[in-house]
Motif scaffolding. Structure first.
Motif, PDB file in Angstrom:
ATOM      1  N   PHE A  39     -88.186  57.262  25.279  1.00 16.44           N
ATOM      2  CA  PHE A  39     -87.549  56.696  26.469  1.00 16.44           C
ATOM      3  C   PHE A  39     -88.549  55.774  27.153  1.00 16.44           C
ATOM      4  O   PHE A  39     -89.735  56.074  27.213  1.00 16.44           O
ATOM      5  CB  PHE A  39     -87.111  57.808  27.426  1.00 16.44           C
ATOM      6  CG  PHE A  39     -86.153  58.777  26.799  1.00 16.44           C
ATOM      7  CD1 PHE A  39     -84.786  58.538  26.840  1.00 16.44           C
ATOM      8  CD2 PHE A  39     -86.612  59.895  26.140  1.00 16.44           C
ATOM      9  CE1 PHE A  39     -83.901  59.413  26.244  1.00 16.44           C
ATOM     10  CE2 PHE A  39     -85.731  60.787  25.538  1.00 16.44           C
ATOM     11  CZ  PHE A  39     -84.373  60.541  25.593  1.00 16.44           C
ATOM     12  N   LEU A  40     -88.057  54.634  27.662  1.00 18.70           N
ATOM     13  CA  LEU A  40     -88.902  53.673  28.335  1.00 18.70           C
ATOM     14  C   LEU A  40     -88.048  52.831  29.265  1.00 18.70           C
ATOM     15  O   LEU A  40     -86.824  52.913  29.232  1.00 18.70           O
ATOM     16  CB  LEU A  40     -89.619  52.772  27.320  1.00 18.70           C
ATOM     17  CG  LEU A  40     -88.696  51.954  26.433  1.00 18.70           C
ATOM     18  CD1 LEU A  40     -89.258  50.566  26.237  1.00 18.70           C
ATOM     19  CD2 LEU A  40     -88.542  52.649  25.094  1.00 18.70           C
ATOM     20  N   ASP A  41     -88.710  52.035  30.076  1.00 16.00           N
ATOM     21  CA  ASP A  41     -88.002  51.163  31.014  1.00 16.00           C
ATOM     22  C   ASP A  41     -87.510  49.937  30.250  1.00 16.00           C
ATOM     23  O   ASP A  41     -88.279  49.002  29.977  1.00 16.00           O
ATOM     24  CB  ASP A  41     -88.932  50.761  32.154  1.00 16.00           C
ATOM     25  CG  ASP A  41     -88.236  49.967  33.244  1.00 16.00           C
ATOM     26  OD1 ASP A  41     -87.133  49.434  32.994  1.00 16.00           O
ATOM     27  OD2 ASP A  41     -88.805  49.878  34.345  1.00 16.00           O
ATOM     28  N   THR A  42     -86.244  49.930  29.879  1.00 13.07           N
ATOM     29  CA  THR A  42     -85.696  48.838  29.072  1.00 13.07           C
ATOM     30  C   THR A  42     -85.588  47.535  29.853  1.00 13.07           C
ATOM     31  O   THR A  42     -85.573  46.463  29.250  1.00 13.07           O
ATOM     32  CB  THR A  42     -84.327  49.218  28.483  1.00 13.07           C
ATOM     33  OG1 THR A  42     -83.445  49.606  29.539  1.00 13.07           O
ATOM     34  CG2 THR A  42     -84.465  50.368  27.493  1.00 13.07           C
ATOM     35  N   GLN A  43     -85.569  47.592  31.181  1.00 12.70           N
ATOM     36  CA  GLN A  43     -85.533  46.351  31.959  1.00 12.70           C
ATOM     37  C   GLN A  43     -86.836  45.584  31.782  1.00 12.70           C
ATOM     38  O   GLN A  43     -86.836  44.344  31.721  1.00 12.70           O
ATOM     39  CB  GLN A  43     -85.263  46.624  33.438  1.00 12.70           C
ATOM     40  CG  GLN A  43     -85.073  45.359  34.253  1.00 12.70           C
ATOM     41  CD  GLN A  43     -83.868  44.555  33.792  1.00 12.70           C
ATOM     42  OE1 GLN A  43     -82.757  45.070  33.766  1.00 12.70           O
ATOM     43  NE2 GLN A  43     -84.079  43.299  33.414  1.00 12.70           N
ATOM     44  N   VAL A  44     -87.945  46.288  31.684  1.00 18.76           N
ATOM     45  CA  VAL A  44     -89.234  45.633  31.446  1.00 18.76           C
ATOM     46  C   VAL A  44     -89.188  44.884  30.113  1.00 18.76           C
ATOM     47  O   VAL A  44     -89.642  43.746  30.007  1.00 18.76           O
ATOM     48  CB  VAL A  44     -90.387  46.669  31.466  1.00 18.76           C
ATOM     49  CG1 VAL A  44     -91.700  46.033  31.017  1.00 18.76           C
ATOM     50  CG2 VAL A  44     -90.536  47.260  32.850  1.00 18.76           C
ATOM     51  N   ILE A  45     -88.602  45.509  29.090  1.00 22.31           N
ATOM     52  CA  ILE A  45     -88.490  44.873  27.774  1.00 22.31           C
ATOM     53  C   ILE A  45     -87.540  43.670  27.845  1.00 22.31           C
ATOM     54  O   ILE A  45     -87.834  42.603  27.303  1.00 22.31           O
ATOM     55  CB  ILE A  45     -88.007  45.885  26.722  1.00 22.31           C
ATOM     56  CG1 ILE A  45     -88.961  47.082  26.640  1.00 22.31           C
ATOM     57  CG2 ILE A  45     -87.837  45.228  25.363  1.00 22.31           C
ATOM     58  CD1 ILE A  45     -90.382  46.760  26.276  1.00 22.31           C
ATOM     59  N   ALA A  46     -86.412  43.830  28.518  1.00 25.35           N
ATOM     60  CA  ALA A  46     -85.462  42.715  28.656  1.00 25.35           C
ATOM     61  C   ALA A  46     -86.115  41.540  29.376  1.00 25.35           C
ATOM     62  O   ALA A  46     -85.958  40.384  28.961  1.00 25.35           O
ATOM     63  CB  ALA A  46     -84.213  43.183  29.405  1.00 25.35           C
ATOM     64  N   ASP A  47     -86.867  41.819  30.449  1.00 28.71           N
ATOM     65  CA  ASP A  47     -87.563  40.759  31.173  1.00 28.71           C
ATOM     66  C   ASP A  47     -88.596  40.070  30.286  1.00 28.71           C
ATOM     67  O   ASP A  47     -88.757  38.853  30.330  1.00 28.71           O
ATOM     68  CB  ASP A  47     -88.257  41.325  32.419  1.00 28.71           C
ATOM     69  CG  ASP A  47     -87.291  41.769  33.499  1.00 28.71           C
ATOM     70  OD1 ASP A  47     -86.085  41.447  33.405  1.00 28.71           O
ATOM     71  OD2 ASP A  47     -87.755  42.447  34.434  1.00 28.71           O
ATOM     72  N   LEU A  48     -89.280  40.847  29.474  1.00 34.20           N
ATOM     73  CA  LEU A  48     -90.294  40.295  28.577  1.00 34.20           C
ATOM     74  C   LEU A  48     -89.658  39.282  27.620  1.00 34.20           C
ATOM     75  O   LEU A  48     -90.146  38.168  27.464  1.00 34.20           O
ATOM     76  CB  LEU A  48     -90.969  41.416  27.801  1.00 34.20           C
ATOM     77  CG  LEU A  48     -91.967  40.996  26.737  1.00 34.20           C
ATOM     78  CD1 LEU A  48     -93.197  40.387  27.387  1.00 34.20           C
ATOM     79  CD2 LEU A  48     -92.341  42.185  25.879  1.00 34.20           C
ATOM     80  N   PHE A  49     -88.564  39.674  26.982  1.00 29.96           N
ATOM     81  CA  PHE A  49     -87.925  38.783  26.015  1.00 29.96           C
ATOM     82  C   PHE A  49     -87.202  37.611  26.686  1.00 29.96           C
ATOM     83  O   PHE A  49     -87.050  36.559  26.087  1.00 29.96           O
ATOM     84  CB  PHE A  49     -86.968  39.567  25.120  1.00 29.96           C
ATOM     85  CG  PHE A  49     -87.708  40.297  24.031  1.00 29.96           C
ATOM     86  CD1 PHE A  49     -88.117  39.635  22.877  1.00 29.96           C
ATOM     87  CD2 PHE A  49     -88.023  41.638  24.171  1.00 29.96           C
ATOM     88  CE1 PHE A  49     -88.802  40.291  21.875  1.00 29.96           C
ATOM     89  CE2 PHE A  49     -88.719  42.306  23.169  1.00 29.96           C
ATOM     90  CZ  PHE A  49     -89.115  41.638  22.029  1.00 29.96           C
ATOM     91  N   ALA A  50     -86.814  37.798  27.938  1.00 31.99           N
ATOM     92  CA  ALA A  50     -86.159  36.700  28.670  1.00 31.99           C
ATOM     93  C   ALA A  50     -87.169  35.764  29.316  1.00 31.99           C
ATOM     94  O   ALA A  50     -86.794  34.741  29.861  1.00 31.99           O
ATOM     95  CB  ALA A  50     -85.227  37.284  29.731  1.00 31.99           C
ATOM     96  N   GLY A  51     -88.443  36.159  29.282  1.00 33.48           N
ATOM     97  CA  GLY A  51     -89.468  35.331  29.916  1.00 33.48           C
ATOM     98  C   GLY A  51     -89.509  35.486  31.411  1.00 33.48           C
ATOM     99  O   GLY A  51     -90.154  34.713  32.104  1.00 33.48           O
ATOM    100  N   ALA A  52     -88.846  36.532  31.943  1.00 36.54           N
ATOM    101  CA  ALA A  52     -88.759  36.712  33.397  1.00 36.54           C
ATOM    102  C   ALA A  52     -89.926  37.487  33.972  1.00 36.54           C
ATOM    103  O   ALA A  52     -90.071  37.578  35.171  1.00 36.54           O
ATOM    104  CB  ALA A  52     -87.450  37.416  33.749  1.00 36.54           C
ATOM    105  N   GLY A  53     -90.749  38.077  33.144  1.00 34.62           N
ATOM    106  CA  GLY A  53     -91.864  38.842  33.673  1.00 34.62           C
ATOM    107  C   GLY A  53     -92.616  39.517  32.547  1.00 34.62           C
ATOM    108  O   GLY A  53     -92.144  39.579  31.424  1.00 34.62           O
ATOM    109  N   ALA A  54     -93.780  39.993  32.874  1.00 35.60           N
ATOM    110  CA  ALA A  54     -94.625  40.598  31.860  1.00 35.60           C
ATOM    111  C   ALA A  54     -94.692  42.107  31.958  1.00 35.60           C
ATOM    112  O   ALA A  54     -95.536  42.724  31.351  1.00 35.60           O
ATOM    113  CB  ALA A  54     -96.030  40.019  31.972  1.00 35.60           C
ATOM    114  N   GLY A  55     -93.816  42.716  32.703  1.00 36.20           N
ATOM    115  CA  GLY A  55     -93.839  44.165  32.848  1.00 36.20           C
ATOM    116  C   GLY A  55     -94.259  44.573  34.244  1.00 36.20           C
ATOM    117  O   GLY A  55     -94.822  43.787  34.975  1.00 36.20           O
ATOM    118  N   ARG A  56     -93.937  45.801  34.587  1.00 34.60           N
ATOM    119  CA  ARG A  56     -94.250  46.293  35.923  1.00 34.60           C
ATOM    120  C   ARG A  56     -95.325  47.326  35.854  1.00 34.60           C
ATOM    121  O   ARG A  56     -95.496  48.006  34.944  1.00 34.60           O
ATOM    122  CB  ARG A  56     -93.012  46.932  36.544  1.00 34.60           C
ATOM    123  CG  ARG A  56     -91.926  45.943  36.740  1.00 34.60           C
ATOM    124  CD  ARG A  56     -90.747  46.633  37.328  1.00 34.60           C
ATOM    125  NE  ARG A  56     -89.641  46.341  36.441  1.00 34.60           N
ATOM    126  CZ  ARG A  56     -88.424  46.700  36.656  1.00 34.60           C
ATOM    127  NH1 ARG A  56     -88.113  47.417  37.681  1.00 34.60           N
ATOM    128  NH2 ARG A  56     -87.467  46.384  35.842  1.00 34.60           N
TER     129      ARG A  56
END
Length: 75
Positions: free
Chosen positions: A58-75
């Motif tokens: 289990f992990l924070d999938t929003q962090v992964i989605a942001d990474l692939f979308a270029g919206a952020g590098a993780g929290r």
């Protein structure tokens, strides 16, 4: 997307019978040099022969989605 494999730091291990929960932080950098952080929880199921039978991760999938979308590098 990531410049190197994720380095895991175990924060806690909670075990009960043939299951254990392993709580970890993961860190690395992205290919564009930004820090990447995520939190993980692995539920490890041990078989009667004392080998790992299954791991549910289990992990924070929003962090992964942001990474692939270029919206952020993780929290």
């Amino acid at each position: 997307v990531l410049s190197s494999p994720i380095r895991f730091k175990v924060r806690d291990i909670l075990a009960d019978g043939p299951q254990a929960a392993v709580i970890m932080d993961g860190e690395t950098t992205t290919k564009d040099g930004q820090p990447f952080h995520n939190r993980y929880c692995w539920i490890v199921h041990i078989a009667p022969n004392d080998k790992i039978a299954r791991v549910d991760a289990f992990l924070d999938t929003q962090v992964i989605a942001d990474l692939f979308a270029g919206a952020g590098a993780g929290r």
